[in-house]
Design a protein around this motif. Structure first.
Motif, PDB file in Angstrom:
ATOM      1  N   ALA A  18       9.069   3.047   1.974  1.00  0.00           N
ATOM      2  CA  ALA A  18      10.131   2.071   1.777  1.00  0.00           C
ATOM      3  C   ALA A  18      10.275   1.637   0.327  1.00  0.00           C
ATOM      4  O   ALA A  18      11.286   1.080  -0.065  1.00  0.00           O
ATOM      5  CB  ALA A  18       9.861   0.832   2.642  1.00  0.00           C
ATOM      6  N   GLU A  19       9.228   1.912  -0.510  1.00  0.00           N
ATOM      7  CA  GLU A  19       9.241   1.435  -1.881  1.00  0.00           C
ATOM      8  C   GLU A  19       9.148   2.573  -2.870  1.00  0.00           C
ATOM      9  O   GLU A  19       8.489   2.467  -3.901  1.00  0.00           O
ATOM     10  CB  GLU A  19       8.072   0.459  -2.099  1.00  0.00           C
ATOM     11  N   TRP A  26       3.128   0.515  -8.104  1.00  0.00           N
ATOM     12  CA  TRP A  26       2.047   0.705  -7.131  1.00  0.00           C
ATOM     13  C   TRP A  26       0.879   1.464  -7.745  1.00  0.00           C
ATOM     14  O   TRP A  26      -0.267   1.139  -7.556  1.00  0.00           O
ATOM     15  CB  TRP A  26       2.582   1.435  -5.905  1.00  0.00           C
ATOM     16  N   HIS A  27       1.204   2.496  -8.544  1.00  0.00           N
ATOM     17  CA  HIS A  27       0.149   3.267  -9.172  1.00  0.00           C
ATOM     18  C   HIS A  27      -0.656   2.410 -10.137  1.00  0.00           C
ATOM     19  O   HIS A  27      -1.880   2.486 -10.168  1.00  0.00           O
ATOM     20  CB  HIS A  27       0.746   4.471  -9.914  1.00  0.00           C
ATOM     21  N   SER A  28      -0.008   1.596 -10.957  1.00  0.00           N
ATOM     22  CA  SER A  28      -0.735   0.745 -11.886  1.00  0.00           C
ATOM     23  C   SER A  28      -1.611  -0.256 -11.127  1.00  0.00           C
ATOM     24  O   SER A  28      -2.711  -0.591 -11.565  1.00  0.00           O
ATOM     25  CB  SER A  28       0.246   0.000 -12.801  1.00  0.00           C
ATOM     26  N   GLN A  29      -1.141  -0.713  -9.983  1.00  0.00           N
ATOM     27  CA  GLN A  29      -1.935  -1.616  -9.158  1.00  0.00           C
ATOM     28  C   GLN A  29      -3.175  -0.911  -8.620  1.00  0.00           C
ATOM     29  O   GLN A  29      -4.260  -1.494  -8.570  1.00  0.00           O
ATOM     30  CB  GLN A  29      -1.094  -2.142  -8.000  1.00  0.00           C
ATOM     31  N   ALA A  30      -3.048   0.343  -8.241  1.00  0.00           N
ATOM     32  CA  ALA A  30      -4.188   1.107  -7.728  1.00  0.00           C
ATOM     33  C   ALA A  30      -5.280   1.239  -8.780  1.00  0.00           C
ATOM     34  O   ALA A  30      -6.476   1.147  -8.469  1.00  0.00           O
ATOM     35  CB  ALA A  30      -3.722   2.494  -7.275  1.00  0.00           C
ATOM     36  N   HIS A 291     -11.812  -3.470  -2.275  1.00  0.00           N
ATOM     37  CA  HIS A 291     -10.533  -2.822  -2.604  1.00  0.00           C
ATOM     38  C   HIS A 291      -9.475  -3.135  -1.548  1.00  0.00           C
ATOM     39  O   HIS A 291      -8.327  -3.470  -1.869  1.00  0.00           O
ATOM     40  CB  HIS A 291     -10.745  -1.314  -2.728  1.00  0.00           C
ATOM     41  N   ASP A 292      -9.873  -3.046  -0.279  1.00  0.00           N
ATOM     42  CA  ASP A 292      -8.927  -3.333   0.804  1.00  0.00           C
ATOM     43  C   ASP A 292      -8.504  -4.804   0.790  1.00  0.00           C
ATOM     44  O   ASP A 292      -7.321  -5.116   0.993  1.00  0.00           O
ATOM     45  CB  ASP A 292      -9.580  -2.985   2.142  1.00  0.00           C
ATOM     46  N   PHE A 293      -9.458  -5.703   0.521  1.00  0.00           N
ATOM     47  CA  PHE A 293      -9.149  -7.142   0.472  1.00  0.00           C
ATOM     48  C   PHE A 293      -8.167  -7.439  -0.663  1.00  0.00           C
ATOM     49  O   PHE A 293      -7.171  -8.162  -0.467  1.00  0.00           O
ATOM     50  CB  PHE A 293     -10.442  -7.929   0.273  1.00  0.00           C
ATOM     51  N   LEU A 294      -8.428  -6.901  -1.855  1.00  0.00           N
ATOM     52  CA  LEU A 294      -7.542  -7.144  -2.990  1.00  0.00           C
ATOM     53  C   LEU A 294      -6.163  -6.532  -2.752  1.00  0.00           C
ATOM     54  O   LEU A 294      -5.144  -7.097  -3.153  1.00  0.00           O
ATOM     55  CB  LEU A 294      -8.159  -6.561  -4.269  1.00  0.00           C
ATOM     56  N   GLN A 295      -6.161  -5.384  -2.077  1.00  0.00           N
ATOM     57  CA  GLN A 295      -4.895  -4.720  -1.775  1.00  0.00           C
ATOM     58  C   GLN A 295      -4.047  -5.569  -0.828  1.00  0.00           C
ATOM     59  O   GLN A 295      -2.831  -5.720  -1.011  1.00  0.00           O
ATOM     60  CB  GLN A 295      -5.183  -3.357  -1.151  1.00  0.00           C
ATOM     61  N   ARG A 296      -4.702  -6.148   0.166  1.00  0.00           N
ATOM     62  CA  ARG A 296      -3.989  -7.017   1.110  1.00  0.00           C
ATOM     63  C   ARG A 296      -3.458  -8.271   0.408  1.00  0.00           C
ATOM     64  O   ARG A 296      -2.334  -8.718   0.661  1.00  0.00           O
ATOM     65  CB  ARG A 296      -4.915  -7.417   2.258  1.00  0.00           C
ATOM     66  N   LYS A 297      -4.288  -8.871  -0.462  1.00  0.00           N
ATOM     67  CA  LYS A 297      -3.871 -10.065  -1.179  1.00  0.00           C
ATOM     68  C   LYS A 297      -2.661  -9.777  -2.060  1.00  0.00           C
ATOM     69  O   LYS A 297      -1.697 -10.564  -2.113  1.00  0.00           O
ATOM     70  CB  LYS A 297      -5.034 -10.591  -2.041  1.00  0.00           C
ATOM     71  N   SER A 298      -2.709  -8.667  -2.765  1.00  0.00           N
ATOM     72  CA  SER A 298      -1.600  -8.300  -3.640  1.00  0.00           C
ATOM     73  C   SER A 298      -0.329  -8.046  -2.841  1.00  0.00           C
ATOM     74  O   SER A 298       0.773  -8.456  -3.232  1.00  0.00           O
ATOM     75  CB  SER A 298      -1.970  -7.049  -4.443  1.00  0.00           C
ATOM     76  N   SER A 300       0.381  -9.368   0.066  1.00  0.00           N
ATOM     77  CA  SER A 300       0.864 -10.641   0.593  1.00  0.00           C
ATOM     78  C   SER A 300       1.660 -11.406  -0.463  1.00  0.00           C
ATOM     79  O   SER A 300       2.696 -12.013  -0.166  1.00  0.00           O
ATOM     80  CB  SER A 300      -0.299 -11.499   1.086  1.00  0.00           C
ATOM     81  N   ARG A 301       1.162 -11.386  -1.728  1.00  0.00           N
ATOM     82  CA  ARG A 301       1.856 -12.075  -2.803  1.00  0.00           C
ATOM     83  C   ARG A 301       3.245 -11.469  -3.041  1.00  0.00           C
ATOM     84  O   ARG A 301       4.216 -12.179  -3.300  1.00  0.00           O
ATOM     85  CB  ARG A 301       1.033 -12.031  -4.081  1.00  0.00           C
ATOM     86  N   LYS A 302       3.325 -10.141  -2.945  1.00  0.00           N
ATOM     87  CA  LYS A 302       4.610  -9.476  -3.132  1.00  0.00           C
ATOM     88  C   LYS A 302       5.586  -9.874  -2.036  1.00  0.00           C
ATOM     89  O   LYS A 302       6.773 -10.082  -2.275  1.00  0.00           O
ATOM     90  CB  LYS A 302       4.427  -7.956  -3.126  1.00  0.00           C
ATOM     91  N   GLU A 303       5.077  -9.992  -0.794  1.00  0.00           N
ATOM     92  CA  GLU A 303       5.940 -10.346   0.314  1.00  0.00           C
ATOM     93  C   GLU A 303       6.454 -11.779   0.193  1.00  0.00           C
ATOM     94  O   GLU A 303       7.593 -12.080   0.524  1.00  0.00           O
ATOM     95  CB  GLU A 303       5.188 -10.161   1.635  1.00  0.00           C
TER      96      GLU A 303
END
Length: 307
Positions: A18-19, A26-30, A291-298, A300-303
């Motif tokens: 979708a994005e 997304w890549h820079s976030q990874a 990694h999974d926790f930070l990914q979820r937090k990020s 959530s902030r985007k949403e």
């Protein structure tokens, strides 16, 4: 097959589909998430790593390795932490970031097959080995108690390496033991990324707390991968502990020396395996969970921002 849209792997694939226009962000976030997760897990598990290293070099029991470190004093217990802390942070940056970039290049809109994950993991491991082998080399010299008097600091080791000629700096200095490092890192990354998401998705379907699947998936993957590749880990530690340009043993001679000093028994090569299991389980479990926790937090902030 039942509905699996709630699993972490499929959720991520759907968001990526979708994005597509925002792939670069997304890549820079990874890359950033990989750096933070590896930094935290490395700092927490370094004491275990140092005990395991002593076992690999001296083929001693756990109690003897702990006693040796205790005899050297608390001030030396974290000696050599800076190279692995820096290298593991860079490792997380390259490993997760490069893997994500390669995976999206191989399959931009998903789904990501086992072949895609294996190929992306393999190549990210190659990049990791080329970039980080010099850090591991310095780290292994620093952690060898036999070299402490001659090379008391990172600077003294770098000064030694830089005194060689150009080819010597690479083959005998910074990239000593590179081929087993390349094999270990590429195969290890391929195995880890190939099975991380399937295990995590399967556990998520059981209704467990969101952090449990990531922790268990990372622990299981790290343990199996480390045990499969443990002979290469021992070979790398022994090859990279050597320093100097005279009488430097070749790859084959080093492998034979490891085999002979372990009494030509596979079980003795795996001496210290219990600690390897603990270290790998804790390190990769923490890394994957963080990694999974930070990914979820990020996410959530985007949403929240888009609402």
């Amino acid at each position: 097959m039942g509905e699996q849209n709630h699993s972490p792997g499929n959720e991520l694939q759907q968001r990526m589909r979708a994005e597509v226009p925002g792939k670069k962000s997304w890549h820079s976030q990874a890359y950033a998430l990989g750096a933070v997760s590896n930094f935290m897990s490395t700092f927490l598990t370094f004491p275990i790593y140092k005990i395991v290293f002593r076992q690999q070099i001296h083929a001693m029991a756990v109690s003897e390795a702990v006693r040796q470190l205790w005899h050297e004093g608390p001030q030396c217990f974290y000696r050599g932490i800076y190279p692995p802390l820096l290298s593991k942070t860079l490792q997380g940056t390259l490993l997760f970031g490069t893997y994500d970039s390669l995976l999206c290049s191989l399959s931009p809109v998903g789904p990501h097959t086992l072949g895609h994950r294996w190929a992306a993991g393999l190549m990210s491991g190659v990049v990791e080995a080329v970039a980080l082998s010099p850090f591991e080399r310095v780290q292994n010299v620093l952690q060898d108690g036999r070299k402490q008097a001659r090379f008391p600091s990172t600077f003294s080791i770098l000064k030694e390496f830089n005194s060689y000629g150009l080819w010597g700096r690479l083959s005998l200095g910074y990239y000593r033991g590179f081929w087993p490092v390349l094999a270990r890192n590429s195969l290890g990354s391929a195995l880890y990324f190939s099975f991380k998401d399937p295990i995590q998705d399967g556990l998520a379907e059981q209704g467990l707390p969101y952090w449990v699947p990531a922790l268990v998936s990372g622990s299981v993957n790290g343990t199996i991968t480390c045990l499969v590749l443990y002979p290469l880990i021992v070979l790398v530690a022994n090859m990279q502990s050597h320093i100097g340009w005279q009488n430097m043993p070749s790859l084959w001679a080093s492998a034979q020396d490891v085999w002979n000093t372990r009494g030509r028994k596979l079980l003795l090569i795996y001496r210290g395996g219990s600690l390897v299991i603990v270290r790998s389980s804790v390190t990769w479990g923490l890394t994957t969970a963080i990694h999974d926790f930070l990914q979820r937090k990020s996410r959530s902030r985007k949403e929240v921002k888009t609402d």
